[in-house]
Write a protein that holds these residues in place. Structure first.
Motif, PDB file in Angstrom:
ATOM      1  N   LEU A 176       3.869   5.946  -5.758  1.00 14.09           N
ATOM      2  CA  LEU A 176       3.754   5.785  -7.303  1.00 14.09           C
ATOM      3  C   LEU A 176       2.493   6.466  -7.630  1.00 14.09           C
ATOM      4  O   LEU A 176       2.114   7.476  -8.250  1.00 14.09           O
ATOM      5  CB  LEU A 176       3.293   4.540  -7.672  1.00 14.09           C
ATOM      6  CG  LEU A 176       4.776   3.133  -7.440  1.00 14.09           C
ATOM      7  CD1 LEU A 176       4.392   2.501  -7.782  1.00 14.09           C
ATOM      8  CD2 LEU A 176       5.302   3.588  -8.205  1.00 14.09           C
ATOM      9  N   GLU A 177       1.438   6.794  -6.969  1.00 14.46           N
ATOM     10  CA  GLU A 177       0.300   7.356  -6.729  1.00 14.46           C
ATOM     11  C   GLU A 177       0.316   8.855  -6.676  1.00 14.46           C
ATOM     12  O   GLU A 177      -0.127   9.111  -7.657  1.00 14.46           O
ATOM     13  CB  GLU A 177      -0.965   7.361  -5.985  1.00 14.46           C
ATOM     14  CG  GLU A 177      -1.885   7.937  -6.469  1.00 14.46           C
ATOM     15  CD  GLU A 177      -2.602   7.291  -8.263  1.00 14.46           C
ATOM     16  OE1 GLU A 177      -3.008   7.923  -9.294  1.00 14.46           O
ATOM     17  OE2 GLU A 177      -2.890   6.137  -8.323  1.00 14.46           O
ATOM     18  N   GLY A 178       1.495   9.610  -5.826  1.00 13.02           N
ATOM     19  CA  GLY A 178       1.893  11.010  -5.583  1.00 13.02           C
ATOM     20  C   GLY A 178       2.632  11.001  -6.699  1.00 13.02           C
ATOM     21  O   GLY A 178       2.620  12.226  -6.718  1.00 13.02           O
ATOM     22  N   LYS A 218       2.413  10.505 -10.013  1.00 13.68           N
ATOM     23  CA  LYS A 218       1.543  10.940 -10.887  1.00 13.68           C
ATOM     24  C   LYS A 218       0.522  11.491 -10.359  1.00 13.68           C
ATOM     25  O   LYS A 218       1.186  12.820 -11.997  1.00 13.68           O
ATOM     26  CB  LYS A 218       0.306   8.826 -11.236  1.00 13.68           C
ATOM     27  CG  LYS A 218      -0.325   9.861 -12.623  1.00 13.68           C
ATOM     28  CD  LYS A 218      -0.843   8.180 -12.224  1.00 13.68           C
ATOM     29  CE  LYS A 218      -2.438   7.654 -13.500  1.00 13.68           C
ATOM     30  NZ  LYS A 218      -2.753   7.029 -13.550  1.00 13.68           N
ATOM     31  N   THR A 219       0.585  11.927  -9.811  1.00 13.02           N
ATOM     32  CA  THR A 219      -0.595  12.986  -9.756  1.00 13.02           C
ATOM     33  C   THR A 219       0.646  14.016 -10.017  1.00 13.02           C
ATOM     34  O   THR A 219      -0.136  15.456 -10.362  1.00 13.02           O
ATOM     35  CB  THR A 219      -0.871  12.895  -8.063  1.00 13.02           C
ATOM     36  OG1 THR A 219      -1.940  12.102  -7.360  1.00 13.02           O
ATOM     37  CG2 THR A 219      -1.489  14.495  -7.805  1.00 13.02           C
ATOM     38  N   THR A 272       3.732   1.588  -1.095  1.00 12.41           N
ATOM     39  CA  THR A 272       4.534   1.667  -2.406  1.00 12.41           C
ATOM     40  C   THR A 272       3.891   2.092  -3.946  1.00 12.41           C
ATOM     41  O   THR A 272       4.161   3.535  -4.286  1.00 12.41           O
ATOM     42  CB  THR A 272       5.274   0.202  -3.263  1.00 12.41           C
ATOM     43  OG1 THR A 272       5.511  -0.072  -1.856  1.00 12.41           O
ATOM     44  CG2 THR A 272       5.780   0.137  -4.125  1.00 12.41           C
ATOM     45  N   SER A 273       2.347   1.498  -3.641  1.00 11.49           N
ATOM     46  CA  SER A 273       1.144   2.209  -4.551  1.00 11.49           C
ATOM     47  C   SER A 273       0.962   3.434  -4.193  1.00 11.49           C
ATOM     48  O   SER A 273       0.953   4.364  -5.580  1.00 11.49           O
ATOM     49  CB  SER A 273       0.205   1.322  -4.236  1.00 11.49           C
ATOM     50  OG  SER A 273      -1.154   1.574  -5.530  1.00 11.49           O
ATOM     51  N   GLY A 274       0.602   3.715  -2.604  1.00  9.61           N
ATOM     52  CA  GLY A 274       0.408   5.042  -2.205  1.00  9.61           C
ATOM     53  C   GLY A 274       1.884   6.317  -3.270  1.00  9.61           C
ATOM     54  O   GLY A 274       1.272   7.323  -3.806  1.00  9.61           O
ATOM     55  N   GLU A 330       1.308  -1.815   0.118  1.00 14.32           N
ATOM     56  CA  GLU A 330       0.202   0.114  -0.101  1.00 14.32           C
ATOM     57  C   GLU A 330       0.844   1.018   0.338  1.00 14.32           C
ATOM     58  O   GLU A 330       0.072   1.804  -0.717  1.00 14.32           O
ATOM     59  CB  GLU A 330      -0.963   0.119   0.666  1.00 14.32           C
ATOM     60  CG  GLU A 330      -2.107  -1.096   0.847  1.00 14.32           C
ATOM     61  CD  GLU A 330      -2.660  -1.478   2.719  1.00 14.32           C
ATOM     62  OE1 GLU A 330      -2.772  -0.290   3.372  1.00 14.32           O
ATOM     63  OE2 GLU A 330      -3.526  -2.315   2.590  1.00 14.32           O
ATOM     64  N   ASN A 351       0.925  14.783 -13.325  1.00 12.20           N
ATOM     65  CA  ASN A 351      -0.391  15.848 -13.870  1.00 12.20           C
ATOM     66  C   ASN A 351      -0.029  17.042 -13.822  1.00 12.20           C
ATOM     67  O   ASN A 351      -0.582  17.859 -14.560  1.00 12.20           O
ATOM     68  CB  ASN A 351      -1.019  14.957 -13.198  1.00 12.20           C
ATOM     69  CG  ASN A 351      -1.438  13.428 -13.844  1.00 12.20           C
ATOM     70  OD1 ASN A 351      -0.700  13.283 -15.083  1.00 12.20           O
ATOM     71  ND2 ASN A 351      -1.995  12.872 -12.861  1.00 12.20           N
TER      72      ASN A 351
END
Length: 411
Positions: free
Chosen positions: A36-38, A40-41, A32-34, A30, A44
């Motif tokens: 990566l999402e950060g 990506k944000t 690591t996923s967070g 979780e 953007n």
């Protein structure tokens, strides 16, 4: 002993990992996923994610403006702020975050308020008035006709713009480019065609900066070398009373003709009165230095930032630049040819050097300097700068009056 310590250390690490991330490692996943999402944000929000090739085109234009201003000293006080503004306005960003100049609530939009609502141009005129000496015009009032003659470019371009399909209001805003007066162009476009203000302002300031490039070929084409060597008699000395009365009389007379231009003409003559009265030197100094410098920075940067590619790069913008060039050429030719016409009615040392007709456009003082340089090329002993300043300052008044007339008919 070493083996026992190694086993204990390994067990401790395993227990620590289990306590921190859970036996099944889900917490680590979780985390690591967070991350990566950060990332990506974050991506953007960057300019790379929102890149548009049109923005790159405008950034190159901004760099070109900086190059002209810094390398060749073409109106650096205008081109450096405008060029920087063009770059600022075309950095790609994610819409909806109050960043762009066209987004309500952004800092740039607040700074742009003075352009959109015609606040900055009168303040510029105040500074121009406070730094302008009208002595040469007062000494030889007939030269005011050259400033009026140069406005033929404004009204000729109005007809051309209408023929290309622009509305009457848009045509009026485009036509004023021929006056070679950036503040007046901004003021009029804010009133008549605010959606075209960016293109009109950039065109007006571009041609003002390129006066040393555009005008000399026209001057050599239309004025024979013999007439370029005409020497004008020195202007007469002007009394202090005349200098004080001129802005007062000029204010009343011009604003009665074109009341719509009161914000421009009123501030122009007020600034000159501050200078010539002799009792308000502190105010005059503020107007011609600190105030005009601050307003020039704000105006230049925000006008440049208004050239956001998605709004600026249109077919209409290209037409505006073409019409602006034509308007500027017609205005220069109008002043030159009218000067030659005037000489048909003047005798002896009252004749004027037709080159000074080119200074009828209101690019103060650049067009007067161009006249001086061209005169020296024809005769190294013929100094025309003081004579050229008369139609030059008359052109400032003439362009403001022309704007007032257009505004009265088209608003």
């Amino acid at each position: 002993m070493k083996k026992i310590l190694t086993i204990i250390g390994a067990v401790s690490i395993i227990l620590t990992v289990q306590l921190c991330f859970g036996a099944d490692g889900s917490a680590f996943q979780e985390s690591t996923s967070g991350a990566l999402e950060g990332l990506k944000t974050f991506y953007n929000f960057t300019g790379f994610a929102n890149f548009d090739p049109l923005n790159l085109v405008m950034i190159i234009v901004g760099l070109f403006f900086l190059f002209l201003g810094i390398k060749y000293d073409f109106e650096p006080l205008l081109l450096v702020p405008i060029g920087t503004g063009i770059i600022i306005g075309n950095i790609p960003f994610l819409p909806g975050n109050n960043i762009g100049i066209y987004e309500d609530g952004s800092v740039l939009s607040y700074l742009y308020f003075g352009v959109k609502n015609g606040i900055y141009p009168p303040l510029i005129f105040l500074g121009i008035g406070a730094m302008t000496d009208f002595s040469s015009l007062i000494s030889n009032p007939k030269l005011m006709l050259l400033g009026a003659a140069a406005q033929i470019g404004v009204f000729g371009t109005f007809l051309g713009a209408a023929a290309l399909g622009f509305t009457a209001q848009e045509s009026g805003a485009i036509a004023i480019i021929g006056g070679a007066d950036g503040p007046t162009a901004i003021f009029l476009s804010a009133m008549l065609a605010p959606h075209m203000m960016g293109a009109i302002a950039i065109a007006a300031y571009s041609y003002m900066a390129l006066v040393p490039v555009i005008q000399p070929p026209i001057m050599r084409l239309l004025i024979p070398k013999k007439e370029r060597t005409i020497k004008m008699k020195p202007p007469r000395a002007i009394s202090k009373t005349e200098k004080i009365l001129f802005p007062i009389i000029g204010l009343i007379f011009t604003t009665f003709i074109a009341p719509s231009a009161i914000p421009l003409l009123g501030m122009l003559f007020f600034g000159n009165l501050l200078k010539e009265s002799g009792v308000t030197e502190r105010l005059a100094d503020t107007a011609r230095n600190s105030l005009i410098n601050i307003v020039t920075i704000l105006l230049g940067v925000t006008v440049g930032a208004s050239t956001q590619a998605q709004y600026f790069l249109t077919t209409d913008s290209l037409k505006i630049f073409v019409l602006g060039a034509i308007s500027f050429v017609i205005a220069t030719a109008g002043g030159l040819l009218f000067a030659r016409l005037m000489n048909l009615f003047l005798k002896g040392d009252n004749k004027i050097n037709p080159l000074i007709g080119a200074a009828g456009v209101s690019a103060v003082p650049d067009s007067a300097r161009v006249v001086q340089n061209e005169g020296l090329k024809s005769d190294p002993n013929n100094h025309l700068l003081m004579h050229a300043m008369a139609p030059n300052v008359a052109g400032v008044i003439g362009s403001a009056v022309a704007a007032g007339i257009l505004l009265a008919f088209l608003k």
